[in-house]
Design an enzyme around this catalytic site. Structure first.
Site, short mmCIF file in Angstrom:
data_model
loop_
_atom_site.label_atom_id
_atom_site.label_comp_id
_atom_site.label_asym_id
_atom_site.label_seq_id
_atom_site.Cartn_x
_atom_site.Cartn_y
_atom_site.Cartn_z
N HIS A 129 2.26 22.14 -4.36
CA HIS A 129 1.84 22.55 -3.02
C HIS A 129 3.03 23.15 -2.28
O HIS A 129 3.64 22.52 -1.42
CB HIS A 129 1.27 21.35 -2.25
CG HIS A 129 -0.04 20.88 -2.78
ND1 HIS A 129 -0.15 19.99 -3.83
CD2 HIS A 129 -1.32 21.19 -2.43
CE1 HIS A 129 -1.42 19.76 -4.09
NE2 HIS A 129 -2.15 20.47 -3.26
N HIS A 171 1.22 16.59 1.00
CA HIS A 171 1.18 17.45 -0.18
C HIS A 171 2.33 18.44 -0.19
O HIS A 171 2.65 19.01 -1.23
CB HIS A 171 -0.17 18.19 -0.25
CG HIS A 171 -0.50 18.98 0.97
ND1 HIS A 171 -1.07 18.41 2.09
CD2 HIS A 171 -0.35 20.29 1.27
CE1 HIS A 171 -1.26 19.33 3.02
NE2 HIS A 171 -0.82 20.48 2.54
N PRO A 181 -2.95 10.96 1.96
CA PRO A 181 -4.26 10.98 2.61
C PRO A 181 -4.09 11.53 4.03
O PRO A 181 -3.40 10.91 4.86
CB PRO A 181 -4.66 9.51 2.64
CG PRO A 181 -3.88 8.88 1.53
CD PRO A 181 -2.57 9.61 1.51
N HIS A 201 -1.74 28.16 -0.98
CA HIS A 201 -1.72 26.71 -0.66
C HIS A 201 -1.11 25.90 -1.79
O HIS A 201 -0.28 25.01 -1.56
CB HIS A 201 -3.15 26.24 -0.36
CG HIS A 201 -3.22 24.84 0.17
ND1 HIS A 201 -3.24 23.73 -0.64
CD2 HIS A 201 -3.29 24.40 1.44
CE1 HIS A 201 -3.32 22.65 0.11
NE2 HIS A 201 -3.34 23.02 1.39
N GLU A 219 -10.30 1.43 14.83
CA GLU A 219 -9.96 0.53 13.72
C GLU A 219 -9.06 1.18 12.67
O GLU A 219 -8.11 0.56 12.19
CB GLU A 219 -11.23 0.00 13.04
CG GLU A 219 -12.06 -0.94 13.90
CD GLU A 219 -13.11 -0.21 14.75
OE1 GLU A 219 -13.93 -0.88 15.38
OE2 GLU A 219 -13.07 1.05 14.76
N PHE A 260 -16.04 -4.28 10.33
CA PHE A 260 -15.41 -3.06 10.84
C PHE A 260 -14.07 -2.78 10.17
O PHE A 260 -13.47 -1.74 10.43
CB PHE A 260 -15.28 -3.13 12.35
CG PHE A 260 -16.61 -3.32 13.03
CD1 PHE A 260 -17.75 -2.71 12.52
CD2 PHE A 260 -16.75 -4.12 14.14
CE1 PHE A 260 -18.99 -2.89 13.10
CE2 PHE A 260 -17.99 -4.32 14.73
CZ PHE A 260 -19.12 -3.69 14.22
N HIS A 285 -23.89 -5.68 10.95
CA HIS A 285 -22.66 -6.42 11.28
C HIS A 285 -22.36 -7.52 10.26
O HIS A 285 -21.40 -8.27 10.44
CB HIS A 285 -22.80 -7.05 12.66
CG HIS A 285 -22.68 -6.08 13.80
ND1 HIS A 285 -23.43 -4.93 13.88
CD2 HIS A 285 -21.90 -6.10 14.91
CE1 HIS A 285 -23.12 -4.29 15.00
NE2 HIS A 285 -22.19 -4.98 15.64
#
Length: 680
Positions: free
Chosen positions: A26, A66, A120, A266, A416, A444, A480
């Site tokens: 990359h 990347h 990520p 890219h 969260e 959650f 839940h």
């Protein structure tokens, strides 16, 4: 050629070689960001290549991970000892025959000069927010007039992708609300994504969005070439107060190549003609590779001595500080070294009679409240559910400029994913200096899972408090009720998932969590009252599983944990009345149990062919390695009271007794292990 221009070419040419050496990588953004790299590493950031762990360094996070070769090349050029040219040559290598390298496909925290593991998209921005919180908090606690011993600024590089990710948007909103003016987010605005032009997928006003999120916004028009324009923006950012700073820098992806400005730049190799032209401009023989011109190297390597000077200047300040403020200096040293103690004795001696009959979420809240007062490294908060999580904090301890940056309680809001990823950044600031805490309902934590995973992958200790962990959550219904989520966290490497049944085991969970230096812990807690469970033990909890009711003539072993265990204890008593004798095992943590030796594991779960049955209000995907059968969920939950749901799904004492009898009849005295695992 001007020195800045030569430096940009020097960096670009090295990136070309790294990218092309094994047929791709990359490199496009790294090429486009070269002028930004020169501005940061040569003129702006405070760091010491000879000591990557210098405590008061500025931190750089490559959220668009990347582009890793951008970071690797700069670490090499500026003289980080570990980043030899040989390391760079292994980028993209097949690494056969056991070859290892620091130059991974994405930056990894274990490598010198890499602050956090990124890849990520978006999580690096949240990590950077955590680093900024850490620096702000330490500065507020320990800086004194004339003695600014904590001045770390946080620089984070981002591309288009990160700015579209939900975790980044959550973190950006939080940073603006907290007014983290020690953070700079640098946007490599090249108008291209992996699939094509940015205009295909996004046409928003990024600057307007950042301003509305509480950020100062600066622009640089020519970010591909004008190093000093970038420096001017970065220097101006230092003067701005009350808000974090977003710098929108326009660049050209793959600048100077035949794919410049397109998605083809890219990733992949670059054409040889473009590479040759660039090398000739830098005065290099175009046929050479992995060669850095002497003037270019001198330009960057000057930072090595400059870094030593900065660190020595800080050490002198620290010495003067210790004379002027000796008590504070001792505490600051303990924080830096991760040696704050005292809370361990509290956990070992706490009287659980104080918590008799309490739901584990309530006893956990009171234990945390006592710990918070004794353990300064604890910092964190919850995702807007702390009343339900039973976490107590004082208004004066809130981390916010309207209160103080001294505060350790962070109001994360309903964020969260960012909460978990920000916690990773706090933990990464310096090993042991902080112990981050997060809290929300277990259900959650599916929103937070990518952040929890990255913390586990990165060996970052954090404590995740997951309440309302079963269908006993009740009337809020199956949305839940996390019947399957335990499987994710029990399967996650380097995360210790603990599901205690009462306050005694909650204390055991905290003993482990507070002592964990290179792994996060999740404590899974229930909202319903604790039934009587005999012989629980905080220290035996650390074994992961242990016998709470032994019977040498038992026909069956029953094992459970959390809010289902007291039903199993009652079921064992009822089975005995029907002439079926049971051993009962508490198993709060597979992760801890798996670390025990084989002899101990077999003493808890014998391999004698007698049936071993697990009982839990989850889908039983994780028990088969130790038991011969499982009583658990096969569906989602139901909107009803906890008592009703235990009865409805056959997980109360009567249901357990009925299913155990059916299983015993099915076995008919045969070896239960040879029949294979059964879901009954």
């Amino acid at each position: 050629m001007a020195k800045d221009d030569l430096a940009v070419l020097t960096l670009r040419n090295l990136v070309f070689d790294i990218c092309n050496q094994n047929g791709g990588g990359h490199g496009g953004s790294a090429i486009g960001m070269a002028a930004i790299g020169v501005a940061l590493w040569k003129y702006i950031m405070r760091y010491s290549p000879s000591n990557p762990d210098w405590f008061d360094r500025d931190r750089f996070v490559l959220s668009n991970g990347h582009c890793a070769m951008f970071l690797y090349a700069l670490n090499h050029l500026t003289g980080f000892d570990a980043w030899k040219m040989e390391e760079l040559r292994h980028y993209g290598d097949a690494k056969l025959n056991g070859i290892r390298t620091l130059a991974h496909g994405h930056p990894e925290i274990e490598c010198p000069g890499v602050e956090v593991t990124t890849g990520p998209l978006g999580q690096g921005i949240a990590n950077a927010v955590g680093l900024a919180i850490a620096s702000k908090n330490l500065g507020a606690l320990y800086n004194e007039p004339g003695y600014d011993v904590v001045t770390s600024r946080i620089y984070c590089m981002t591309g288009d992708g990160c700015l579209m990710e939900g975790v980044a948007l959550e973190a950006i909103s939080l940073a603006g609300h907290l007014q983290l003016d020690n953070m700079v987010l640098i946007y490599d605005n090249n108008g291209v994504t992996c699939d094509g032009p940015l205009s295909w997928i996004n046409a928003e006003d990024v600057n307007g969005k950042m301003r509305s999120s509480g950020w100062h916004v600066l622009d640089v028009i020519d970010g591909s070439h004008d190093v000093q324009a970038i420096c001017a923006a970065l220097q101006h950012a230092r003067t701005l107060r009350g808000k974090p700073v977003f710098i929108n820098i326009r660049t050209v992806i793959g600048v100077g190549t035949n794919t410049a400005g397109t998605a083809k730049a890219h990733h992949g190799a670059f054409d040889q003609d473009s590479v040759a032209r660039s090398k000739i401009l830098a005065g290099l023989d175009p046929s050479t590779t992995h060669v850095v011109p002497e003037k270019g190297l001198e330009f960057f390597r000057e930072r090595k001595e400059h870094g030593k000077w900065l660190e020595n200047k800080w050490l002198k300040l620290l010495d003067d500080y210790s004379k002027a403020h000796p008590e504070k200096a001792r505490e600051f040293t303990a924080r830096r070294q991760g040696t704050v103690t005292g809370y361990d004795e509290l956990l070992r001696k706490m009287d659980t009679n104080l918590f008799s009959g309490m739901p584990t979420r309530e006893s956990n809240g009171l234990i945390l409240h006592k710990l918070w007062a004794e353990c300064l490294p604890l910092i964190g908060g919850g995702a807007d559910l702390v009343n339900s999580n039973k976490i107590v904090y004082s208004d004066s301890d809130v981390f916010h400029p309207t209160v103080s940056y001294h505060g350790r309680y962070i109001r994360y809001g309903i964020r969260e994913h960012a909460m978990a990823s920000v916690s990773n950044g706090i933990a990464a600031f310096s090993p042991g200096t902080f112990i981050p805490v997060t809290a929300t309902f277990l259900m959650f934590y599916i929103y937070a899972a990518p952040g929890v995973r990255m913390g586990a992958l990165s060996n970052l200790p954090a404590i995740h408090i997951a309440t309302h962990d079963s269908f006993a959550e009740g009337q809020n219904g199956p949305t839940h009720q996390p019947v399957e989520l335990d499987s994710l966290y029990r399967a996650m490497p380097n995360l210790t998932y603990i599901r205690p049944c009462d306050a005694e085991e909650v204390l055991g969970a905290w003993i482990h969590a507070m002592g964990s230096k290179k792994a996060p812990t999740m404590i899974s807690l229930a909202r319903d009252p604790v039934g009587k469970v005999p012989n629980t033990d905080r220290f035996r909890t650390l074994l992961g599983a242990y016998v709470i009711q032994e019977d040498e003539e038992a026909d069956i072993t029953l094992v459970s944990c959390g809010s289902n265990l007291h039903h199993v204890v009652t079921a064992a008593r009822q089975l005995r009345d029907d002439s079926i004798r049971s051993r009962v095992v508490s198993c709060p943590s597979f992760d801890l149990f798996d670390h025990q030796n084989a002899e101990y594991r077999q003493s808890v779960f014998p391999l004698d062919g007698k049936p071993i049955v697990s009982v839990e209000e989850y889908v039983a995907t994780t028990w088969a390695r130790y038991v011969t059968a499982s009583i658990g969920m096969k569906t989602y939950g139901y909107s009803a009271s906890n008592q009703s749901n235990y009865e409805r799904f056959g997980l109360d004492a009567n249901g357990i007794v009925s299913r155990v009898k059916q299983y015993m009849e099915f076995i008919g005295g045969r070896n239960a292990r040879t029949l294979g695992w059964q879901c009954i």
